[in-house]
Design a protein around this motif. Structure first.
Motif, PDB file in Angstrom:
ATOM      1  N   THR A  75      24.552 -22.534 -29.791  1.00 32.42           N
ATOM      2  CA  THR A  75      23.749 -22.636 -28.574  1.00 32.42           C
ATOM      3  C   THR A  75      22.274 -22.413 -28.884  1.00 32.42           C
ATOM      4  O   THR A  75      21.413 -23.137 -28.376  1.00 32.42           O
ATOM      5  CB  THR A  75      24.230 -21.610 -27.540  1.00 32.42           C
ATOM      6  N   THR A  78      20.837 -25.565 -30.712  1.00 36.12           N
ATOM      7  CA  THR A  78      20.736 -26.822 -29.981  1.00 36.12           C
ATOM      8  C   THR A  78      19.970 -26.687 -28.674  1.00 36.12           C
ATOM      9  O   THR A  78      19.016 -27.421 -28.439  1.00 36.12           O
ATOM     10  CB  THR A  78      22.131 -27.398 -29.692  1.00 36.12           C
ATOM     11  N   TYR A  79      20.366 -25.762 -27.839  1.00 29.83           N
ATOM     12  CA  TYR A  79      19.815 -25.701 -26.481  1.00 29.83           C
ATOM     13  C   TYR A  79      18.325 -25.397 -26.474  1.00 29.83           C
ATOM     14  O   TYR A  79      17.557 -26.066 -25.796  1.00 29.83           O
ATOM     15  CB  TYR A  79      20.580 -24.647 -25.682  1.00 29.83           C
ATOM     16  N   TYR A  80      17.920 -24.407 -27.220  1.00 28.20           N
ATOM     17  CA  TYR A  80      16.511 -24.010 -27.171  1.00 28.20           C
ATOM     18  C   TYR A  80      15.635 -24.836 -28.118  1.00 28.20           C
ATOM     19  O   TYR A  80      14.497 -25.149 -27.786  1.00 28.20           O
ATOM     20  CB  TYR A  80      16.375 -22.523 -27.498  1.00 28.20           C
ATOM     21  N   TYR A  84      16.269 -28.345 -24.184  1.00 24.47           N
ATOM     22  CA  TYR A  84      16.990 -28.392 -22.919  1.00 24.47           C
ATOM     23  C   TYR A  84      16.558 -27.270 -21.982  1.00 24.47           C
ATOM     24  O   TYR A  84      16.818 -27.323 -20.800  1.00 24.47           O
ATOM     25  CB  TYR A  84      18.497 -28.323 -23.132  1.00 24.47           C
ATOM     26  N   ASN A  85      15.919 -26.255 -22.521  1.00 22.43           N
ATOM     27  CA  ASN A  85      15.434 -25.146 -21.716  1.00 22.43           C
ATOM     28  C   ASN A  85      14.247 -25.644 -20.885  1.00 22.43           C
ATOM     29  O   ASN A  85      13.344 -26.298 -21.390  1.00 22.43           O
ATOM     30  CB  ASN A  85      15.011 -23.997 -22.613  1.00 22.43           C
TER      31      ASN A  85
END
Length: 87
Positions: A75, A78-80, A84-85
């Motif tokens: 997470t 990938t996410y940060y 995507y944040n």
């Protein structure tokens, strides 16, 4: 300019490929440990020492914390990093 759907689809596919590569490398490393334990498990099974579930349940329970660590690392990567944040 690439629209958001194509960007999201591309990062998802890249993420799945990367995750599969990490899974395969971890599986190969664990395979040698499993094979090294087989002789002991078969010997104790033949002498009726312990049932198979006595080995499988602790192995699964011990893998749970590592699964959480892997999920949190994934997470974070990938996410940060991808963006995507919303911040």
């Amino acid at each position: 300019m690439v629209d958001a759907e194509a960007d999201y689809c591309g990062t998802t596919i890249l993420g799945m490929i990367t995750k599969l590569q990490r899974f395969n490398s971890n599986a190969i490393l664990e395979l040698s440990m499993i094979v090294s334990r087989l002789a002991i498990i078969y010997k104790q099974r033949d002498f009726n020492f312990y049932p198979a579930w006595a080995y499988s349940i602790p192995a699964v329970i011990l893998k749970i914390p590592f699964s959480f660590v892997d999920a949190f690392q994934w997470t974070g990567l990938t996410y940060y990093v991808i963006g995507y944040n919303s911040e």
